[in-house]
Design a protein around this motif. Structure first.
Motif, mmCIF file in Angstrom:
data_model
loop_
_atom_site.group_PDB
_atom_site.id
_atom_site.type_symbol
_atom_site.label_atom_id
_atom_site.label_comp_id
_atom_site.label_asym_id
_atom_site.label_seq_id
_atom_site.Cartn_x
_atom_site.Cartn_y
_atom_site.Cartn_z
ATOM 1 N N CYS A 335 6.358 9.786 -3.040
ATOM 2 C CA CYS A 335 5.998 8.923 -1.910
ATOM 3 C C CYS A 335 6.999 7.785 -1.812
ATOM 4 C CB CYS A 335 4.568 8.388 -2.047
ATOM 5 S SG CYS A 335 4.351 7.110 -3.287
ATOM 6 N N VAL A 336 7.224 7.334 -0.588
ATOM 7 C CA VAL A 336 8.116 6.221 -0.323
ATOM 8 C C VAL A 336 7.365 5.214 0.538
ATOM 9 C CG1 VAL A 336 9.135 7.392 1.687
ATOM 10 C CG2 VAL A 336 10.381 5.530 0.575
ATOM 11 N N SER A 337 7.448 3.942 0.160
ATOM 12 C CA SER A 337 6.788 2.860 0.891
ATOM 13 C C SER A 337 7.791 2.202 1.818
ATOM 14 C CB SER A 337 6.211 1.827 -0.077
ATOM 15 O OG SER A 337 5.263 2.417 -0.937
ATOM 16 N N CYS A 338 7.375 1.976 3.075
ATOM 17 C CA CYS A 338 8.247 1.414 4.094
ATOM 18 C C CYS A 338 7.770 0.022 4.477
ATOM 19 C CB CYS A 338 8.278 2.309 5.333
ATOM 20 S SG CYS A 338 8.814 4.000 5.001
ATOM 21 N N MET A 339 8.677 -0.764 5.010
ATOM 22 C CA MET A 339 8.365 -2.138 5.360
ATOM 23 C C MET A 339 7.393 -2.240 6.534
ATOM 24 S SD MET A 339 11.091 -5.264 5.938
ATOM 25 C CE MET A 339 11.859 -4.950 4.350
ATOM 26 N N ASN A 340 7.262 -1.173 7.323
ATOM 27 C CA ASN A 340 6.332 -1.194 8.453
ATOM 28 C C ASN A 340 4.910 -0.823 8.036
ATOM 29 O OD1 ASN A 340 6.634 1.513 7.967
ATOM 30 N ND2 ASN A 340 7.232 2.065 10.038
ATOM 31 N N ASN A 341 4.596 -0.973 6.751
ATOM 32 C CA ASN A 341 3.250 -0.754 6.209
ATOM 33 C C ASN A 341 2.843 0.710 6.289
ATOM 34 O OD1 ASN A 341 1.039 -1.772 4.852
ATOM 35 N ND2 ASN A 341 -0.091 -2.307 6.694
ATOM 36 N N GLN A 342 3.781 1.591 6.021
ATOM 37 C CA GLN A 342 3.504 3.018 5.954
ATOM 38 C C GLN A 342 3.934 3.563 4.604
ATOM 39 O OE1 GLN A 342 5.344 4.990 9.330
ATOM 40 N NE2 GLN A 342 3.378 5.143 10.349
ATOM 41 N N VAL A 343 3.142 4.506 4.095
ATOM 42 C CA VAL A 343 3.481 5.228 2.867
ATOM 43 C C VAL A 343 3.611 6.694 3.236
ATOM 44 C CG1 VAL A 343 2.776 5.820 0.532
ATOM 45 C CG2 VAL A 343 2.246 3.555 1.440
ATOM 46 N N HIS A 344 4.817 7.250 3.092
ATOM 47 C CA HIS A 344 5.073 8.645 3.425
ATOM 48 C C HIS A 344 4.988 9.492 2.156
ATOM 49 C CE1 HIS A 344 6.285 7.570 7.460
ATOM 50 N NE2 HIS A 344 7.242 6.786 6.997
ATOM 51 N N LEU A 345 4.211 10.556 2.233
ATOM 52 C CA LEU A 345 4.137 11.536 1.148
ATOM 53 C C LEU A 345 5.183 12.609 1.405
ATOM 54 C CD1 LEU A 345 0.262 11.752 0.927
ATOM 55 C CD2 LEU A 345 1.772 10.777 -0.795
ATOM 56 N N ARG A 355 2.601 13.958 4.848
ATOM 57 C CA ARG A 355 1.532 13.093 5.342
ATOM 58 C C ARG A 355 2.045 11.662 5.364
ATOM 59 N NH1 ARG A 355 -0.219 17.403 6.083
ATOM 60 N NH2 ARG A 355 -2.221 18.358 5.508
ATOM 61 N N SER A 356 1.397 10.844 6.184
ATOM 62 C CA SER A 356 1.724 9.419 6.242
ATOM 63 C C SER A 356 0.429 8.626 6.201
ATOM 64 C CB SER A 356 2.517 9.071 7.498
ATOM 65 O OG SER A 356 3.792 9.679 7.482
ATOM 66 N N ILE A 357 0.394 7.648 5.329
ATOM 67 C CA ILE A 357 -0.735 6.720 5.255
ATOM 68 C C ILE A 357 -0.288 5.457 5.970
ATOM 69 C CG2 ILE A 357 -2.269 5.459 3.714
ATOM 70 C CD1 ILE A 357 -1.692 7.585 1.595
ATOM 71 N N ALA A 358 -0.806 5.240 7.164
ATOM 72 C CA ALA A 358 -0.319 4.173 8.038
ATOM 73 C C ALA A 358 -1.338 3.054 8.118
ATOM 74 C CB ALA A 358 -0.017 4.718 9.433
ATOM 75 N N GLY A 359 -0.934 1.863 7.732
ATOM 76 C CA GLY A 359 -1.741 0.680 7.952
ATOM 77 C C GLY A 359 -1.295 -0.018 9.217
#
Length: 802
Positions: A335-345, A355-359
């Motif tokens: 997984c990679v965490s992005c500055m736009n508050n998203q975590v991509h699997l 998958r993307s876990i989007a806040g």
């Protein structure tokens, strides 16, 4: 009370031991997501401050029974100074250790200690804490400390490992033998004795550089450490600590740990430099086999370096600067965490986004009239959504009750580029009461006073909430002047835009017949234009029934008939230019905000054309109820210029329009740049609400400057804080596939004969047309295809026996 909007990327996440779950720090809780579906499974609630670290300890070596027992346990650390041991499979708190100081980072190596002649697994936590007793305004104050805690006995052991100006992130090697931090232009590396651990046996070296270092990573099997600096360079030290760490753990070396020659005298065999990133390197991570090194930064690209040759390949188009990279124990997912508050699997090794876990997207700055930068919000009151402009020129629609992203609408096309200068921004977002219509205003800033452009766009709602498609684009709707406000007329397809250029325009939607296909399409056109003494029009709003249009001409409130565009009344002047107007429900009162050096919150009696009452408040935002004669004001406790954005706390005041005395008040954090709005209550909560009007209950939502929000009943006296949520959509975790299905996926189930109709097989008369059809990797080899192809071209004849 319902809370949400917490950051998913404030700290690196962690995978469970089997790779099925992903543990993410979200404010004061740890959210457990399914790695296969990206859905929320459970939440770990117990910290009283923001969680800064989550660690799933590696299973003890050579103890399969203990490894299976500890597979669902983790440790978390937070700013409340607590270390908590969790059974995250059952979402239960097992144990809490109090540190007493805010913990910013934590590492737990796999350490054993000899007791009665046997090796016993004993967890020790290496924590990076902040000494809050020291002053923070002095540049040379050493507020950061590295401490060791015995998690079994719950107490500190040994002395401080290091003191730094601020708490630094601790990075541990996969084996736990080495720990490291970055401290300005140096890497501090410690060797931890894995057996018979004693704090006095820890050894330390320093590796120096000429630039400030951001991050580091250890090779999984060899004595190699990588460091990334602020200029985008990556340094690879091979054979570090050969002199200092040689010999037994207790052996002393005469090597000076402070040798600071980068290439010549550092305790490393070689130092190699790689450079691709244009900005600072945010993360470094070696692959599980140590063959590759992953790096990322402001470019939004994962760079994969081959360690032996330095050759690289890329995973581009992630759309946001990258913050951290975490791999799973089974190496098939990361997984990679992005500055736009998203975590991509990511599916490894090709790094395909599964998958993307989007806040909710984190705040971006857009310039306002007074030269400062403020957030822009739009609210869909019926569907309980907030519309937030994003850095990539999208409008993100976020479900406030479910705390999930609903959709994104691309307002302007943009390829992501990590630039510091703002060249374009979305200045306004407005939605109709029913959410069927949306209007956006995007502004392209001029370069050297040339090339500026203001664009007004109308959008129609699609088949579901949060889905919009573009209807009309209007360039420079008010010549070269900016747009101050957009308002939709309730019950009709009409909108008004006010301009700083001295006029306002009334827009109506009409059906246009396209001659090409004969289909009717909706478009917007200007119906009328109004002005008042050529004064800048700074705000606009419609009454609840849509019969009256109120437009602010600087300090004067003008009232208009929107159908005939005729002036019907003028109300007395305010203290300073009005920046917001809104009718208070169905009452005859109008609320206005003035946000200049002479701030004012005023209530106007429209039938009498007079002021009802006013306050001198530094108001950041305000909203009015659609059914009651109530409105809420988000006021700052100090002058807007009295501190930074995050330091501006405030208070929410609830007023009745007829009475200047507030009905209720709530203290809130991070008020500068925040917003408030009334929303319809969720259907599951309406049944228990006693203050319903017309079958609907009204709730108030507050969004702070970090895009964290809280939804509460304004008629209750509960204290507001971003903490436990009373309403979350939690999914049940599905069992993980095993055996064949875990590698190749589920086999297709054959259909029963009852479900499949019987179709007689008829051989093709032209088999050569389909014989070569199909993917190249599944076709038979040419040695088998060619004879069959040639045989299909030959005419078969019976052979007579002689």
């Amino acid at each position: 009370m319902i809370t949400g909007g917490q950051s998913y990327v404030s700290a690196p996440p962690a995978f469970s031991a089997d790779g099925r779950l992903l543990l993410v720090c979200t404010g004061r809780t740890v959210s457990v997501f399914s790695a296969s579906t990206g859905m929320l499974v459970s939440e770990l609630e117990g910290h009283e401050g923001d969680v800064t670290a989550v660690v799933v300890p590696p299973p003890p070596a050579g103890a399969p029974a203990a490894a299976a027992k500890l597979a669902s346990y983790c440790w978390t650390a937070g700013l409340d100074g607590a270390l908590i041991y969790w059974d995250f499979a059952a979402a239960e708190l097992v144990r809490k250790v109090h540190v007493g100081l805010p913990v910013h980072s934590m590492a737990i190596p796999n350490i054993t200690r000899i007791s009665r002649g046997a090796d016993i697994y004993t967890p020790f936590a290496f924590v990076s804490v902040e000494d809050t007793s020291k002053p923070s305004n002095e540049g040379k104050t050493m507020r950061g400390q590295l401490q060791i805690y015995d998690l079994t006995k719950g107490r500190q052991v040994g002395s401080l490992l290091a003191e730094t100006c601020k708490p630094e992130k601790i990075v541990a090697s996969s084996s736990g033998e080495f720990l490291g931090i970055t401290n300005k232009r140096k890497l501090h590396v410690w060797r931890i004795p894995m057996k018979d651990f004693k704090p006095d046996k820890i050894r330390k070296i320093k590796l120096c550089h000429t630039k400030k270092l951001n991050t580091l990573a250890f090779h999984p099997s060899e004595r190699i450490v990588a460091g990334g600096d602020v200029t985008g360079r990556i340094l690879i030290w091979r054979g570090f600590g050969n002199a200092k760490f040689s010999g037994s753990d207790g052996a002393k070396s005469k090597v000076d740990e402070d040798r600071d020659d980068v290439r010549g005298n550092s305790d490393a065999d070689t130092c190699t430099t790689w450079h691709w990133h244009s900005g600072g390197v945010k993360f470094l991570k070696f692959s599980s086999d140590g063959t590759y090194l992953f790096s990322g930064g402001m470019e939004g690209v994962i760079v994969v370096w081959q360690l032996d040759t330095g050759k690289r390949k890329y995973k581009p188009r992630l759309g946001s600067p990258l913050l951290s990279f975490v791999d799973s124990p089974d190496s098939s997912i990361a997984c990679v965490s992005c500055m736009n508050n998203q975590v991509h699997l990511l599916k490894m090794p090709n790094m395909e986004v599964m998958r993307s876990i989007a806040g909710i997207k984190l705040p971006i700055s857009s310039p306002n009239l007074d030269g400062c930068y403020r957030d822009v919000y739009g609210f869909d009151y019926s569907n309980k959504l907030v519309a937030v402009p994003t850095q990539d020129y999208c409008i993100q629609f976020y479900d406030l009750f479910e705390n999930t992203e609903v959709s994104e609408v691309q307002v302007c096309e943009r390829n992501f580029q990590p630039v510091d200068d703002i060249t374009m921004y979305i200045s306004l977002v407005s939605l109709s009461i029913d959410g069927n219509l949306m209007c956006t205003v995007d502004v392209k800033l001029p370069e050297e006073q040339l090339g500026g452009l203001v664009t007004l766009k109308f959008w129609n709602q699609g088949s579901r909430a949060g889905q919009y498609f573009l209807s009309t684009v209007i360039y420079e709707p008010h010549s070269d002047a900016g747009i101050s406000a957009i308002a939709f007329r309730p019950g009709k397809n009409m909108a008004v835009s006010s301009s700083f250029g001295g006029n306002f325009k009334v827009w109506v939607q009409s059906m246009l017949l396209q001659p090409s296909d004969g289909k009717n399409q909706s478009g917007w056109r200007c119906q009328s234009v109004g002005s008042y003494k050529n004064k800048p029009m700074t705000a606009a709003t419609f009454s609840s029934d849509g019969s009256v249009l109120a437009v602010a001409a600087e300090c004067v409130v003008t009232l208009w008939d929107p159908d005939n565009n005729t002036l019907v009344g003028v109300i007395a002047e305010a203290l300073s230019p009005i920046t917001k107007l809104s009718f208070v429900g169905t009452s005859p009162f109008l609320m206005s905000l003035s946000q200049s050096s002479k701030p004012q919150v005023a209530v106007w009696n429209v039938p009498n054309l007079s002021m009802q009452w006013s306050y001198s408040l530094f108001a950041e935002a305000a909203c009015c109820s659609s059914s009651r004669s109530e409105f809420a004001v988000l006021a700052l406790l100090s002058c807007p210029d009295g501190g930074t954005l995050a330091e501006q706390d405030g208070v929410i005041l609830l007023f009745d329009a007829e009475n200047p005395k507030p009905i209720s008040s709530w203290s809130v954090k991070k008020a500068r740049g925040g917003g408030v709005a009334f929303l319809k209550a969720d259907s599951s909560l309406d049944a228990n609400n006693k203050d319903m009007i017309d079958g609907e209950a009204s709730f108030l939502v507050y969004v702070n400057s970090s895009h964290e929000y809280v939804i509460f009943d304004p008629r209750s006296n509960e204290e507001l804080h971003i903490g436990k949520s009373a309403h979350r959509n939690i999914q049940t975790e599905e069992p993980a596939p095993i055996g064949y299905a875990s590698i190749y996926g589920e086999l297709l189930k054959p259909k029963s004969k009852k479900d499949v109709p019987e179709i007689p097989f008829i051989p093709s008369e032209r088999p050569w047309e389909t014989i070569f059809s199909g993917s190249s990797h599944v076709l038979p080899p040419l040695t088998k295809l060619c004879p069959a192809f040639l045989a299909s071209l030959l005419e078969k004849r019976p052979v007579a026996n002689e």
